[in-house]
Design a protein around this motif. Structure first.
Motif, PDB file in Angstrom:
ATOM      1  N   MET A   1       0.644  -0.951  -0.204  1.00  0.00           N
ATOM      2  CA  MET A   1      -0.033   0.132   0.122  1.00  0.00           C
ATOM      3  C   MET A   1       0.546   1.234  -0.073  1.00  0.00           C
ATOM      4  O   MET A   1       2.380   1.486   1.330  1.00  0.00           O
ATOM      5  CB  MET A   1      -0.531  -0.459   1.018  1.00  0.00           C
ATOM      6  N   LYS A   2       0.415   2.364  -0.882  1.00  0.00           N
ATOM      7  CA  LYS A   2       1.113   3.777  -1.274  1.00  0.00           C
ATOM      8  C   LYS A   2       1.008   4.333   0.255  1.00  0.00           C
ATOM      9  O   LYS A   2      -0.020   4.229   0.462  1.00  0.00           O
ATOM     10  CB  LYS A   2       1.299   4.292  -2.292  1.00  0.00           C
ATOM     11  N   LEU A   3       2.285   5.101   0.820  1.00  0.00           N
ATOM     12  CA  LEU A   3       1.852   5.627   1.842  1.00  0.00           C
ATOM     13  C   LEU A   3       1.430   7.060   1.400  1.00  0.00           C
ATOM     14  O   LEU A   3       1.702   7.590   0.066  1.00  0.00           O
ATOM     15  CB  LEU A   3       3.282   6.040   2.483  1.00  0.00           C
ATOM     16  N   VAL A   4       0.613   7.850   1.924  1.00  0.00           N
ATOM     17  CA  VAL A   4       0.326   9.394   1.580  1.00  0.00           C
ATOM     18  C   VAL A   4       0.775  10.452   3.075  1.00  0.00           C
ATOM     19  O   VAL A   4       0.069   9.853   3.537  1.00  0.00           O
ATOM     20  CB  VAL A   4      -1.520   8.876   1.403  1.00  0.00           C
ATOM     21  N   ALA A   5       1.698  11.732   2.344  1.00  0.00           N
ATOM     22  CA  ALA A   5       2.310  12.492   3.201  1.00  0.00           C
ATOM     23  C   ALA A   5       0.907  13.427   3.085  1.00  0.00           C
ATOM     24  O   ALA A   5       1.088  13.737   2.293  1.00  0.00           O
ATOM     25  CB  ALA A   5       3.297  12.572   3.114  1.00  0.00           C
ATOM     26  N   SER A   6       0.770  14.293   3.808  1.00  0.00           N
ATOM     27  CA  SER A   6      -0.371  15.704   3.408  1.00  0.00           C
ATOM     28  C   SER A   6       1.299  16.738   3.937  1.00  0.00           C
ATOM     29  O   SER A   6       2.306  16.750   5.110  1.00  0.00           O
ATOM     30  CB  SER A   6      -1.038  15.802   4.317  1.00  0.00           C
ATOM     31  N   LEU A   7       0.687  17.764   3.216  1.00  0.00           N
ATOM     32  CA  LEU A   7       1.519  18.696   4.096  1.00  0.00           C
ATOM     33  C   LEU A   7       0.549  20.319   4.244  1.00  0.00           C
ATOM     34  O   LEU A   7       0.268  20.544   2.933  1.00  0.00           O
ATOM     35  CB  LEU A   7       2.554  19.319   2.955  1.00  0.00           C
ATOM     36  N   SER A   8       0.901  20.985   5.356  1.00  0.00           N
ATOM     37  CA  SER A   8       0.013  22.073   5.671  1.00  0.00           C
ATOM     38  C   SER A   8       0.288  23.134   5.539  1.00  0.00           C
ATOM     39  O   SER A   8       2.786  22.857   5.840  1.00  0.00           O
ATOM     40  CB  SER A   8      -0.088  21.797   7.209  1.00  0.00           C
ATOM     41  N   LEU A   9       0.606  24.032   4.267  1.00  0.00           N
ATOM     42  CA  LEU A   9       0.380  25.496   4.450  1.00  0.00           C
ATOM     43  C   LEU A   9       0.065  26.578   5.227  1.00  0.00           C
ATOM     44  O   LEU A   9      -0.700  26.738   4.951  1.00  0.00           O
ATOM     45  CB  LEU A   9       0.948  25.239   3.237  1.00  0.00           C
ATOM     46  N   ALA A  10       1.028  27.146   5.700  1.00  0.00           N
ATOM     47  CA  ALA A  10       0.963  28.613   6.658  1.00  0.00           C
ATOM     48  C   ALA A  10       0.378  29.270   5.458  1.00  0.00           C
ATOM     49  O   ALA A  10       1.196  29.427   3.908  1.00  0.00           O
ATOM     50  CB  ALA A  10       1.660  28.751   7.793  1.00  0.00           C
ATOM     51  N   THR A  11       0.148  30.455   5.636  1.00  0.00           N
ATOM     52  CA  THR A  11      -0.355  31.750   4.497  1.00  0.00           C
ATOM     53  C   THR A  11      -1.051  32.649   5.094  1.00  0.00           C
ATOM     54  O   THR A  11      -1.150  33.646   4.423  1.00  0.00           O
ATOM     55  CB  THR A  11      -1.398  31.031   3.331  1.00  0.00           C
ATOM     56  N   TYR A  12      -0.956  32.983   6.518  1.00  0.00           N
ATOM     57  CA  TYR A  12      -1.699  34.161   6.753  1.00  0.00           C
ATOM     58  C   TYR A  12      -1.069  33.684   8.870  1.00  0.00           C
ATOM     59  O   TYR A  12      -1.558  32.979   9.046  1.00  0.00           O
ATOM     60  CB  TYR A  12      -2.670  34.450   6.872  1.00  0.00           C
ATOM     61  N   PRO A  13      -0.601  34.917   9.395  1.00  0.00           N
ATOM     62  CA  PRO A  13      -0.519  36.458   8.818  1.00  0.00           C
ATOM     63  C   PRO A  13       1.262  35.643   7.998  1.00  0.00           C
ATOM     64  O   PRO A  13       1.707  36.889   7.178  1.00  0.00           O
ATOM     65  CB  PRO A  13      -0.230  37.343  10.258  1.00  0.00           C
ATOM     66  N   ASP A  14       1.402  35.093   7.797  1.00  0.00           N
ATOM     67  CA  ASP A  14       3.196  34.571   7.623  1.00  0.00           C
ATOM     68  C   ASP A  14       2.593  33.473   7.088  1.00  0.00           C
ATOM     69  O   ASP A  14       1.847  32.404   7.492  1.00  0.00           O
ATOM     70  CB  ASP A  14       3.742  34.607   8.720  1.00  0.00           C
ATOM     71  N   ALA A  15       3.285  33.156   5.570  1.00  0.00           N
ATOM     72  CA  ALA A  15       2.814  32.313   4.761  1.00  0.00           C
ATOM     73  C   ALA A  15       4.765  31.218   5.083  1.00  0.00           C
ATOM     74  O   ALA A  15       5.572  32.329   5.054  1.00  0.00           O
ATOM     75  CB  ALA A  15       3.222  32.747   3.687  1.00  0.00           C
ATOM     76  N   ASN A  16       4.333  30.120   4.332  1.00  0.00           N
ATOM     77  CA  ASN A  16       5.401  29.435   4.469  1.00  0.00           C
ATOM     78  C   ASN A  16       5.984  29.804   3.411  1.00  0.00           C
ATOM     79  O   ASN A  16       5.787  29.929   2.587  1.00  0.00           O
ATOM     80  CB  ASN A  16       5.239  27.777   4.244  1.00  0.00           C
ATOM     81  N   SER A  17       7.683  29.596   3.433  1.00  0.00           N
ATOM     82  CA  SER A  17       9.095  29.837   3.144  1.00  0.00           C
ATOM     83  C   SER A  17       8.581  28.871   1.198  1.00  0.00           C
ATOM     84  O   SER A  17       8.148  27.577   1.862  1.00  0.00           O
ATOM     85  CB  SER A  17       9.998  29.835   2.943  1.00  0.00           C
ATOM     86  N   SER A  18       9.090  28.993   0.071  1.00  0.00           N
ATOM     87  CA  SER A  18       8.858  27.950  -1.091  1.00  0.00           C
ATOM     88  C   SER A  18       9.805  26.835  -1.068  1.00  0.00           C
ATOM     89  O   SER A  18       9.705  26.083  -1.749  1.00  0.00           O
ATOM     90  CB  SER A  18       8.829  28.914  -2.253  1.00  0.00           C
ATOM     91  N   LYS A  19      11.278  27.356  -0.069  1.00  0.00           N
ATOM     92  CA  LYS A  19      11.718  26.365  -0.096  1.00  0.00           C
ATOM     93  C   LYS A  19      11.464  24.722   0.810  1.00  0.00           C
ATOM     94  O   LYS A  19      11.753  23.741   0.931  1.00  0.00           O
ATOM     95  CB  LYS A  19      12.999  26.195   1.628  1.00  0.00           C
ATOM     96  N   ILE A  20      10.116  24.845   1.838  1.00  0.00           N
ATOM     97  CA  ILE A  20       9.577  23.914   2.072  1.00  0.00           C
ATOM     98  C   ILE A  20       8.995  23.333   0.734  1.00  0.00           C
ATOM     99  O   ILE A  20       8.586  22.133   1.529  1.00  0.00           O
ATOM    100  CB  ILE A  20       8.523  24.240   2.772  1.00  0.00           C
ATOM    101  N   VAL A  21       8.828  24.182   0.168  1.00  0.00           N
ATOM    102  CA  VAL A  21       8.254  23.055  -1.468  1.00  0.00           C
ATOM    103  C   VAL A  21       9.478  21.939  -1.954  1.00  0.00           C
ATOM    104  O   VAL A  21       8.561  20.762  -1.658  1.00  0.00           O
ATOM    105  CB  VAL A  21       7.571  23.674  -2.407  1.00  0.00           C
ATOM    106  N   ALA A  22      10.209  22.620  -2.123  1.00  0.00           N
ATOM    107  CA  ALA A  22      11.194  21.795  -2.673  1.00  0.00           C
ATOM    108  C   ALA A  22      11.848  20.757  -1.371  1.00  0.00           C
ATOM    109  O   ALA A  22      12.152  19.563  -1.639  1.00  0.00           O
ATOM    110  CB  ALA A  22      12.808  22.489  -3.202  1.00  0.00           C
ATOM    111  N   HIS A  23      11.550  20.955   0.073  1.00  0.00           N
ATOM    112  CA  HIS A  23      12.050  19.988   0.729  1.00  0.00           C
ATOM    113  C   HIS A  23      10.976  18.894   1.166  1.00  0.00           C
ATOM    114  O   HIS A  23      11.286  17.581   0.933  1.00  0.00           O
ATOM    115  CB  HIS A  23      12.001  20.403   2.463  1.00  0.00           C
ATOM    116  N   ALA A  24       9.670  19.004   1.623  1.00  0.00           N
ATOM    117  CA  ALA A  24       8.335  17.809   1.072  1.00  0.00           C
ATOM    118  C   ALA A  24       8.351  17.548  -0.169  1.00  0.00           C
ATOM    119  O   ALA A  24       8.473  15.839   0.121  1.00  0.00           O
ATOM    120  CB  ALA A  24       7.649  18.943   1.065  1.00  0.00           C
ATOM    121  N   VAL A  25       8.690  17.613  -0.998  1.00  0.00           N
ATOM    122  CA  VAL A  25       8.296  16.194  -2.274  1.00  0.00           C
ATOM    123  C   VAL A  25       9.913  15.405  -2.344  1.00  0.00           C
ATOM    124  O   VAL A  25      10.237  14.292  -2.149  1.00  0.00           O
ATOM    125  CB  VAL A  25       9.516  17.809  -3.230  1.00  0.00           C
TER     126      VAL A  25
END
Length: 278
Positions: free
Chosen positions: A1-25
């Motif tokens: 069974m393939k695992l599925v990971a969730s990534l929760s991204l903050a947007t307000y008042p401070d947003a996550n950095s786009s660096k988190i995108v590369a790290h998560a992938v």
């Protein structure tokens, strides 16, 4: 069974950095998992009245804040879709809305439908911390903190913080996908922080891992004047560890998180990816 990971991204008042995108992938690619990314956009209740509208134009300010939040979320989801396509990772995306005080709760409830929760961690981003703590204590799933400042390379050396407790045992079970792919596992026990249930508990866990065909060894350290969180991370980095696995201590009390010393130390100064289970 393939695992599925969730990534929760903050947007307000401070947003996550786009660096988190590369790290998560990069992380989900290593464990051959799929990724579901969700942006938590803000939905600010309308508290305006005739007087406040006249002096402060609150409705307009609320609309601007919500629009900014949605734009940040949309940009992050688009970036993660592009990064996943380049890396050959299966990804789905979603946007959710929540009042500012409930963004963490919404993220935690949404995360219960996945196998692993990913959260981007940036020292000055209080929204990210709120979401991370809510997911850790409210999702019922393991939470992997990804520091913005550290690239996620090959997670070949996994370090387990082991004290023989229930939460530590839960963390080891939750880290199975990483342990099975590790070239080395080091079980670390801090001997001067609190009474331990028995002697040589690290060796016992390491033996069990080796029995399962994994490469494992045990080590003991003393925290001394350092916090236990700092001591564990310093030792992990010193021996070339790429991922720290540990139990998350604490509980929620009327929306205020009461953290154990080790967990608080990790959250205060995150230096490498850390998988926390509660």
């Amino acid at each position: 069974m393939k695992l599925v990971a969730s990534l929760s991204l903050a947007t307000y008042p401070d947003a996550n950095s786009s660096k988190i995108v590369a790290h998560a992938v990069a992380l989900v690619k290593q464990i051959d998992a799929a990724l579901h990314a969700v942006a938590i956009d803000v939905d600010i209740p309308d508290v305006s009245n005739a007087l406040s509208s006249y002096f402060l134009d609150l409705p307009h300010q609320i609309q601007d804040a919500e629009a900014t939040s949605r734009k940040r979320g949309s940009d992050l989801l688009e970036a993660i879709a592009q990064e996943a396509a380049r890396s050959g990772v299966t990804v789905t995306t979603q946007e959710l809305t929540a009042p500012p005080a409930l963004m963490g709760d919404v993220a935690a409830k949404h995360s219960r439908y996945f196998d692993l929760c990913l959260v981007g961690w940036e020292p000055a981003n209080q929204t990210a911390r709120m979401i991370a703590e809510a997911i850790l204590f409210g999702s019922g799933r393991p939470t992997l903190l990804l520091p913005e400042s550290v690239d996620v390379g090959l997670l070949g050396h996994v370090v387990i913080a082991w004290d023989g407790s229930r939460v530590a045992a839960r963390a080891v079970a939750d880290a199975r996908a990483f342990l099975e792919r590790a070239s080395m596992i080091t079980v670390v026990t801090v001997t001067d922080e609190k009474p331990l249930p028995a002697q040589r508990i690290g060796e016992r866990l390491a033996l069990g891992l080796k029995t399962r065909g994994l490469v494992a060894e045990a080590a003991t350290i003393q925290a001394g004047d350092s916090s236990i969180g700092a001591a564990l991370q310093e030792h992990a980095l010193r021996i070339g560890g790429n991922l720290l696995v540990m139990g998350g201590y604490g509980h929620s009390r009327v929306r205020d998180f009461v953290l154990g010393g080790a967990t608080d130390g990790i959250l205060a100064d995150l230096r490498l990816p850390v998988l926390l289970s509660h």
